[in-house]
Design a protein around this motif. Sequence first.
Motif, PDB file in Angstrom:
ATOM      1  N   ARG A 223     -13.519   1.065  63.090  1.00  0.00           N
ATOM      2  CA  ARG A 223     -13.419   2.317  63.845  1.00  0.00           C
ATOM      3  C   ARG A 223     -13.507   2.059  65.333  1.00  0.00           C
ATOM      4  N   TYR A 224     -14.545   1.333  65.764  1.00  0.00           N
ATOM      5  CA  TYR A 224     -14.696   1.210  67.209  1.00  0.00           C
ATOM      6  C   TYR A 224     -13.593   0.367  67.825  1.00  0.00           C
ATOM      7  N   GLU A 225     -13.047  -0.599  67.095  1.00  0.00           N
ATOM      8  CA  GLU A 225     -11.901  -1.316  67.642  1.00  0.00           C
ATOM      9  C   GLU A 225     -10.691  -0.390  67.784  1.00  0.00           C
ATOM     10  N   GLY A 226     -10.543   0.545  66.851  1.00  0.00           N
ATOM     11  CA  GLY A 226      -9.459   1.518  66.948  1.00  0.00           C
ATOM     12  C   GLY A 226      -9.636   2.469  68.112  1.00  0.00           C
ATOM     13  N   TYR A 227     -10.832   3.020  68.256  1.00  0.00           N
ATOM     14  CA  TYR A 227     -11.088   3.954  69.352  1.00  0.00           C
ATOM     15  C   TYR A 227     -11.053   3.233  70.700  1.00  0.00           C
ATOM     16  N   TRP A 228     -11.610   2.034  70.777  1.00  0.00           N
ATOM     17  CA  TRP A 228     -11.536   1.290  72.025  1.00  0.00           C
ATOM     18  C   TRP A 228     -10.086   1.061  72.428  1.00  0.00           C
ATOM     19  N   SER A 229      -9.254   0.684  71.468  1.00  0.00           N
ATOM     20  CA  SER A 229      -7.846   0.396  71.763  1.00  0.00           C
ATOM     21  C   SER A 229      -7.126   1.628  72.286  1.00  0.00           C
TER      22      SER A 229
ATOM     23  N   HIS B 243      -9.172  10.334  60.844  1.00  0.00           N
ATOM     24  CA  HIS B 243      -9.914  11.204  61.757  1.00  0.00           C
ATOM     25  C   HIS B 243      -9.548  10.921  63.208  1.00  0.00           C
ATOM     26  N   LEU B 244      -9.221   9.678  63.524  1.00  0.00           N
ATOM     27  CA  LEU B 244      -8.719   9.344  64.863  1.00  0.00           C
ATOM     28  C   LEU B 244      -7.365  10.004  65.085  1.00  0.00           C
ATOM     29  N   ARG B 245      -6.499   9.914  64.097  1.00  0.00           N
ATOM     30  CA  ARG B 245      -5.172  10.519  64.222  1.00  0.00           C
ATOM     31  C   ARG B 245      -5.270  12.030  64.446  1.00  0.00           C
TER      32      ARG B 245
END
Length: 246
Positions: free
Chosen positions: A73-79, A115-117
């Motif tokens: 998750r955090y790698e996705g949100y950081w990116s 949830h990011l999408r």
Amino acid sequence: HLMTIHPVGTSSDDFHNDTWLDFNMHQTWGHQSANVTRVRSDYMLTPVKPVLNGEPGYENRPEQPTSSAWKCRYEGYWSVFSGAFGFTYGANRVWQCGGEWHNALEYEGASDMQHLRYLLESRPMLKLIPDQSMLLSEAGEIHKEPSYRAILRSKDGKCALVYSTKGLPFNVDLSKLSGTKINAYWYSPRDGLLYDAEFRQVQSPFVTLSVRGAYTFTPPTSGENQDWVLVLDDVAAGFPVPGARI
């Protein structure tokens, strides 16, 4: 046809100025900080080209530490909050097509990606830009002990999203937002639901502010696997609740 190349690090190292390269792709596996530093660097290059994180860590890969759903998750949100237009989730057993691959389809991190999408699609996604200058406190660590806070803000100031990796408090500059009243929501990357400051599930903002300038926010929970997104909206913009499926 859009064209890029799968690199060891980033395609911009060798091909950024080539006319055939339509967008830059990254492989950040094994380099946690690259989800911020390299993505942000490519986002700022000229000529301007979109950035995709095409290969981060794989969930449940036996690394040190093991790549957890939280890490995915955090790698996705950081990116994405550093300027990437997309992020590719990976699962170790699916990638290897090894034993129990069918169970790996149900990994927690795979479900979390939606949830990011939906969060991004519930706001004017094409107007969102990274804006760390809105953060008045320390951004936090992006290496061994992840505590980073990353910010996306719409160009017109109608909304901002602040990701806190460990649910640690932060201070932001509300004067960068438009309007006279600001709705504030706590959005959970773990389940896509909204919560108030006491960690109770809600369907509305946990507070509406009329203050400008510096303001400190403290997420409902903190620690490992307790990441949160603060969503700030100009009330006049009339956005749906964060994560609404439009």
